[in-house]
Design an enzyme around this catalytic site. Structure first.
Site, mmCIF file in Angstrom:
data_model
loop_
_atom_site.group_PDB
_atom_site.id
_atom_site.type_symbol
_atom_site.label_atom_id
_atom_site.label_comp_id
_atom_site.label_asym_id
_atom_site.label_seq_id
_atom_site.Cartn_x
_atom_site.Cartn_y
_atom_site.Cartn_z
ATOM 1 N N ASP A 285 46.583 32.343 14.378
ATOM 2 C CA ASP A 285 47.883 32.294 15.194
ATOM 3 C C ASP A 285 48.235 30.777 14.898
ATOM 4 O OD1 ASP A 285 49.111 33.497 18.141
ATOM 5 O OD2 ASP A 285 49.666 31.364 17.512
ATOM 6 N N GLU A 288 47.548 28.083 17.251
ATOM 7 C CA GLU A 288 46.092 27.661 17.564
ATOM 8 C C GLU A 288 45.979 26.230 16.934
ATOM 9 O OE1 GLU A 288 43.132 28.418 19.430
ATOM 10 O OE2 GLU A 288 45.242 29.210 20.111
ATOM 11 N N ASP A 318 43.983 35.308 19.285
ATOM 12 C CA ASP A 318 44.459 33.881 18.528
ATOM 13 C C ASP A 318 43.757 33.908 16.836
ATOM 14 O OD1 ASP A 318 45.056 32.460 20.644
ATOM 15 O OD2 ASP A 318 42.871 32.217 21.367
ATOM 16 N N GLU A 348 39.671 35.563 20.774
ATOM 17 C CA GLU A 348 40.719 34.843 21.863
ATOM 18 C C GLU A 348 39.706 33.464 21.959
ATOM 19 O OE1 GLU A 348 43.372 36.003 23.721
ATOM 20 O OE2 GLU A 348 43.472 33.872 24.421
ATOM 21 N N ARG A 349 40.342 32.455 21.673
ATOM 22 C CA ARG A 349 39.634 31.585 21.762
ATOM 23 C C ARG A 349 39.953 30.628 23.017
ATOM 24 N NH1 ARG A 349 42.086 26.292 19.675
ATOM 25 N NH2 ARG A 349 40.719 24.614 20.158
#
Lengths: 573, 745
Positions: A285, A288, A318, A348-349
């Site tokens: 993404d 990010e 992400d 997902e971070r």
């Protein structure tokens, strides 16, 4: 140490004194003392010397020093012997043991030799990288390297970043170790205004020896240092930029609600992608970022690890992995769009502070909800540690623990904890490699997009997974993105549900039950109006909802008071 | 609110009800008690008492009783305690005939309840009328273990001592419920009546009040500083009850109090006539009379007559009213209906006292039946009852008994229904909260588990009420879970149903691996074997790998590498090799890649969950955390399923709710996309309620909100900006749209 509950009453009393003074003066140090006081009070260990207190939370060298001074004074006053400093004690113990072991001479020799030992930078530390980086110059080049040039050369030899602090709350980078090198005289600097760095003779010696070690050789197989391929900031890695907007995918999937409502799944022939016709790639993404000022950090770092991410604004998560067809028109020929197929994995971070924030404001649930609806099989939550105020951290420790555990066992998402962004990046890179190995060996079966609707997507995916668990079925990226953006699109029903839920006590389940009976806000208001005027009407209004739903139990039950509250809002009671 | 209902009905004898008003009530009396106790310099009991009051208040059980019970249980010899509540009332009222009458009523009511409570209670119940009660009660209450001394100190009832001792045998059986209900019933009737469908709440009120009265009265003989008592005793009969009221926290406005007070009085008047036959030595007579009920030898005619009369009246009344009352109480939660609503009705009640009295009895019966079903000894009580009646007036009694039986049958059926409903409600409790669902779990700890971990886990599990056992696991260090299943989700009806308890395996299994072991597995390639062993023994389970100490291991590993490197550098320098160190052979450096890849392999290939812990303590904590969360899985899953067909997350906290209707309206508007707070306040200023807005939009068309000004702040100051056409249209669609699936909103 009389029967007091604290193991160190004297020390505690002193800290208490400070605490009280700080409180009286309204000093900012109050919290510091409070932390120190609390941790000392709670500590069951009896300390001989204040210096030992440093192992406690809330005690630093300064507080320990002050306590030592106080203890000294105290000992002088009372005539008690001052306890020995722990280090001195340890040394004495060592000595005693050394002699008792009849290896006394060895012990003393050891101490001597240690002094003589030359400084060797830690392997793959900043200092190590700087020394190695400087050694790439020829020995007789006297000009030296500027900081920027040197960082460029040194970075590949170092695990930590020279440009970005290990986490956003800190300010030092691997570059700081140059000070040590200057002090140890392995490196010298000169030149104004632009400093240049070069190795001293001593530095050259160390480098020569470093290069003889198997470790260095393992890291730099065979080639002379100068020839080492470098990817510096000047030569940006070729990163595919794919700035597609969400709207492009908005209507890839039909959302005709009547399309195959009967539950029968459309029959379709999956498009098969043979191994070798596609490659697995990482989508990242664009949002990010490491910091606002360092947007490309992740992308660049990944590129350095040999993974070139495709940057894109993702609908969900992400990072995720796709299979990109080598032949761009391959999918189109078979009735799917684009040339990318979404794989099972999505990331997902979350930085720890974000995680806490999102737990607090409920976004955490919301995000998991959206991930769940996306139908992606494997979700990885990367939780990145960040140095936080220890108070806040302890306060939310339980919430974080709970969130992690429920994500793991309830949502069945994989939770990966990393200590810093670099670790996250390494993880993503490694993961990409692993997925490449996994997916590129076997054929991919793609569901043609025309077989998908917003309504059947989830159930179709479930159905296929059940039917052929060993066989994966995948959708194209455009279809996936469309689905994800659709899931955010609300119908009038959803808005009505939300509106209902603004009344205290109306939970999701109750709202759904109410909505089953009165389809839209309009119907609901009219139902109240239909109760008629006057006392009787008022009464009917008050009991409209509870009467209508009297047969429900448990969580769905609507009690009279709640019915009244609803009537107050919707029926002017 | 459903919850409270459940609690009430639920099988446990003293069901705790959490209705806020009660707490208020409870606190007042406890405070008063404290005072009196303090005067006796006895603090211990007090604590218990106050505790009980603050935390849980039993609706069915007397509020004051908990303390009494305690003392009683502690010392079975003193039976007076149970009576006490009644006694004080009688004492206070002794001065005025009317008050006495009230007493009588109370006693009557007691008799009514006999069936409910065991026979032992009967004597005691009547005793209350004795003069000494007040004193005794106080003293006993303070020092339950030394009844004789206390009695001696009692100036009024030296003769009465025997009575309590005689009754002492019955002490054990002491059923607090009976007397309590009785007490409350007279007071309750007015209130209950006035309340619409909230009988339970009302009931609580009266009880509390009566207790309070007793407490107040108790200090009286000692001239304790409590002011309320004195006025009470001095007051003319008509005003006498007022003190009760004053103590009643519910009657906030004086007017309400008044009305309440008068109502009960009126109700009792009929009884007065009967009782008044022996008014001059009020306490004594009444005392005897009460005793007679159970003591056939010393029977006094007037008392009996009064008794039977009142009884029969009661019975009739109950018979008539019970059904309606029952339905009322069972159907509606008593929870949050506010007392204010009901108060106005009380005034009406005053005008028809007769009816009320019957009503209240029915209530008491009603409750009695409930409590009886809980106590599960109905047969005994009924037998008692019949015998009792025979001694008095056979014919009436027989008739009564028949009716009684019918009623009881009726009640039993109802009780069964209620039990079923309660069971249903019980299993439908919200169990997505891990605190509630955790006790369902059974944790099986492998026998090979590290003893440190085990000793830490076990107390933690105990603290959570989780059972655990040890088992011989085929794979080392395995923790698995089982669940005590008591409910099943009925998809068709959409709720949980109770099922016979059975134990089911959970589909999670955790295996604890130390870092060293893990590294060994990773290096030797034994990881796959380990996983396949796990999947073989636990097919279709979700594997959780708890890896202990890997971070530390990594750090050590890195240190090892560095040490090797440094020594490598120094060797060339000619320095002495560092092998002379006291440590044994230096650990071999293991490539981090290998470990990371092994972890990834576990994750990607084997679909296992991995969690890292540092020390055994953390491992144990994590076992606990996992236990808690695994326990919620079925309930969460069900909830997710239930809310799955909404397109947004319905977790609590996702939609912000309003504090009052106006605020709710404004928040509701803001749930529509692009409606901001200024817009919402602007619209709310124009159309004050939802219905006005709907009608406005209907008549004014899609653009009627276009010119509405946005508000600049919450106080209603308007800014120059307007809502605009697009938003007006959107709102129009939302509020007049009739197609729920429309996405054009």
């Amino acid at each position: 140490m009389d029967g007091d509950e604290c193991a160190n009453p004297q020390l505690l009393a002193w800290v208490k004194e400070w605490l009280d003074v700080a409180r009286e003066r309204n000093s900012k140090g109050f919290t510091t003392y409070k932390h120190a006081y609390d941790s000392l009070k709670a500590c069951p260990i009896t300390f001989q010397h204040p210096a030992e207190l440093q192992q406690l939370k809330g005690f630093g060298p300064k507080l320990c020093e002050r306590l030592t001074d106080l203890l000294k004074k105290h000992c002088q006053e009372t005539g008690a012997p001052m306890p020995e400093h722990p280090q001195a004690r340890k040394a004495a113990q060592n000595k005693a043991r050394g002699t008792s072991e009849s290896a006394g001479q060895e012990g003393s020799k050891q101490a001597k030799t240690r002094k003589k030992k030359s400084y060797v930078p830690t392997f793959r530390s900043g200092a190590y990288a700087i020394v190695v980086g400087l050694s790439s110059q020829s020995a007789d080049a006297t000009l030296g390297l500027t900081k920027a040039e040197l960082i460029e050369l040194a970075q590949p030899h170092c695990d930590a970043s020279f440009t970005a602090p290990s986490d956003p709350t800190k300010f030092y980078t691997a570059w700081n170790s140059v000070k040590t090198l200057l002090q140890k005289e392995l490196v010298y600097e000169r030149g104004r205004p632009l400093r240049r760095y070069a190795l001293t003779d001593e530095g050259w010696e160390v480098v020569q020896r470093i290069k003889e070690t198997p470790h260095w050789q393992a890291e730099n197989p065979q080639q002379p240092p100068l020839a080492e391929p470098e990817i510096g900031p000047g030569v940006l890695p070729a990163v595919e930029l794919d700035q597609t907007t969400t709207s492009e995918y908005q209507n890839v999937i039909s959302d005709d609600p009547n399309f195959l409502e009967n539950g029968a799944f459309p029959s379709f022939t999956p498009i098969t992608l043979e191994p070798g016709t596609f490659s697995v790639q990482l989508l990242l993404d664009v949002r990010e970022v490491r910091a606002k000022t360092d947007r490309d950090y992740m992308k660049e770092e990944l590129a350095k690890q040999g993974v070139t991410p495709i940057m894109r604004s993702l609908e969900l998560g992400d990072a995720q992995w796709i299979a990109k067809c080598n032949d761009a028109s391959m999918l189109a020929r078979h009735g799917a769009e684009g040339d990318e197929v979404v794989l099972d994995w999505i990331v997902e971070r979350k930085r720890l502070d974000d995680l806490i924030g999102s737990i607090k404001d409920g976004r955490f649930h919301e995000q998991k909800f959206r991930l769940k609806r996306s139908g992606v099989k494997k979700v990885v939550y990367i939780i990145e540690d960040i140095s936080m105020d220890s108070g806040t951290l302890t306060k939310y420790e339980e919430a974080v623990q709970s969130a992690i555990a429920s994500t793991q066992v309830v949502n069945e998402y994989f939770v990966k904890r990393t200590t810093k962004m670099d670790e996250t990046i390494r993880y993503l890179a490694r993961m990409t490699a692993m997925l490449k190995r996994t997916y590129e060996r076997k054929p991919l079966r793609v569901i043609p997009t025309r077989a998908l609707t917003a309504n059947n997507y989830m159930s179709l995916i479930e159905h296929l997974r059940e039917k052929e668990p060993s066989q994966g079925y995948y959708v194209t990226y455009p279809a996936f993105a469309s689905m994800a953006s659709k899931s955010e699109m609300l119908t009038l029903r959803d808005i009505f549900l939300k509106m209902l839920m603004t009344t205290k006590g109306v939970t999701g389940e109750r709202a759904l039950e109410i909505q089953k009976r009165w389809k839209t806000p309009y119907n609901f208001v009219k139902a109240f109006e239909g109760c008629g005027p006057g006392e009787q009407g008022q009464k009917r209004k008050r009991e409209l909802v509870s009467n209508e739903m009297a047969n429900l139990i448990g969580r769905k039950k609507i009690t009279k008071p709640l019915s009244l509250r609803i009537a107050e809002v919707w029926g002017d009671v | 609110m459903a919850r409270e209902v459940i609690d009430l009905i639920s099988s446990s004898p003293p069901p705790p009800s959490e209705s806020p008003p009660l707490f208020v009530d409870g606190e007042v009396p406890s405070g008063q008690r404290t005072e009196s106790c303090v005067s006796q310099s006895h603090g211990v009991d007090l604590e218990c008492l106050s505790d009980e009051f603050d935390t849980t208040i039993d609706i069915d059980e007397l509020i004051s009783l908990p303390s009494f019970h305690k003392s009683c249980y502690a010392n079975p010899t003193d039976n007076t305690t149970s009576k006490n509540q009644l006694n004080h009332i009688s004492i206070e009222t002794a001065d005025a005939t009317r008050q006495r009458v009230i007493q009588e009523t109370i006693t009557d009511i007691h008799s009514d309840d006999f069936d409910i409570t065991s026979e032992n209670d009967e004597p005691r119940i009547y005793e209350p009328t004795s003069n000494g009660n007040k004193r005794r009660r106080v003293s006993e209450w303070v020092k339950p273990k030394e009844p004789p001394t206390l009695e001696n100190s009692d100036p009024f009832c030296s003769s009465q001592k025997e009575t309590p001792s005689g009754g002492a045998q019955h002490k054990k059986s002491l059923s607090g419920n009976g007397p309590v209900e009785i007490l409350s019933s007279p007071e309750r009737s007015p209130t209950a009546r006035s309340k619409s469908g909230l009988p339970l709440t009302t009931i609580k009120n009266p009880r509390t009040t009566s207790y309070m009265t007793s407490f107040q009265s108790s200090p009286d003989p000692f001239k304790s500083p409590i002011p309320q008592n004195i006025p009470c005793s001095n007051l003319p009969p008509s005003h006498a009850p007022s003190h009760v009221e004053s103590s009643n926290p519910f009657a906030s406005s004086p007017e309400q109090k008044r009305s309440k007070e008068t109502a009960p009085k009126a109700a009792r008047f009929p009884d007065i006539e009967i009782v008044s036959s022996a008014p001059s030595p009020p306490r004594f007579t009444s005392n005897i009379a009460s005793r007679q009920d159970w003591d056939p030898i010393s029977s006094s005619a007037p008392e009996i007559g009064s008794h039977t009369l009142s009884e029969s009246r009661k019975q009739k009344a109950t018979a008539e009213v019970t059904i309606s009352v029952d339905s009322d109480s069972s159907v509606h939660g008593f929870e949050s209906e506010s007392d204010e609503d009901e108060l106005p009705d009380i005034n009406e009640l005053i005008s028809k006292p007769r009816k009320r009295s019957s009503l209240h009895r029915s209530y008491s019966d009603n409750f009695a039946s409930k409590s009886r079903s809980k106590a599960s000894k109905p047969t005994k009580s009924s037998v008692d009852r019949t015998r009792d009646r025979e001694t008095k007036a056979a014919a009436t009694a027989a008739e009564k008994a028949r009716k009684q039986r019918e009623r009881e049958l009726d009640k039993a059926a109802k009780a069964r229904d209620r039990e079923r409903a309660a069971a249903l409600a019980e299993v439908n409790k919200i169990r997505t909260d891990k605190k509630i669902s955790t006790p369902e779990m059974l944790v099986d700890l492998s026998a090979s588990l590290n003893p440190t971990t085990r000793t830490q886990v076990e107390p933690l599990l105990k603290a959570l009420d989780v059972e655990f056992s040890t088992w011989e696991s085929p794979v080392d260090n395995v923790v698995k879970w089982r669940r005590k299943v008591t409910s099943r989700f009925n998809e068709d009806l959409g709720h949980w149903e109770p099922v016979p308890r059975r134990i089911e395996n959970e589909k999670h299994v955790a295996v604890i691996i130390l870092a060293d072991e893990f590294v060994q597995l990773a290096l030797s390639g034994g990881l796959d074997d380990h996983v396949s062993k796990m999947t073989e023994h636990f097919p279709n389970h979700q594997l959780i790998y708890l890896i202990e100490g890997l971070h530390v291991w990594m750090r050590k590993n890195r240190n090892t590498r560095n040490r090797q490197f440094v020594s490598g550098v120094r060797v060339q320098e000619g320095a002495a090799p560092s092998s002379s160190r006291r440590r044994n052979a230096p650990a071999e450096y293991v490539s981090e890649e290998t470990i990371e890849d092994a972890l990834l392999q576990l994750q990607v290939m084997h679909d296992a969950l991995i969690h890292h812990t540092t020390i055994p303590l953390e491992t144990s904590q994590w076992i606990i955390v996992l236990t808690q969360h695994i326990s919620t899985i079925p309930y969460r899953k069900q909830k997710d399923l239930a809310t799955m067909n909404a397109a947004f997350c319905m977790e609590s906290g996702q939609v912000r709710s309003g504090d009052n209707p106006k605020d709710t309206y404004i928040r509701m508007l803001q749930e529509i996309s692009r409606v901001t707070a200024p817009v919402a306040y602007g619209i709310a200023a124009e159309f004050g309620t939802v219905s006005e807005l709907v009608n406005g939009l209907e008549s004014g068309g899609a653009n009627c909100l276009e010119a509405v000004r946005k508000s600049a702040n919450k106080d209603g100051v308007m800014s120059d900006r307007t809502v605009g056409q697009a938003l007006s249209k959107r709102l129009h669609k939302v509020f007049t749209g009739r197609d729920e699936s429309s996405t054009d909103v």
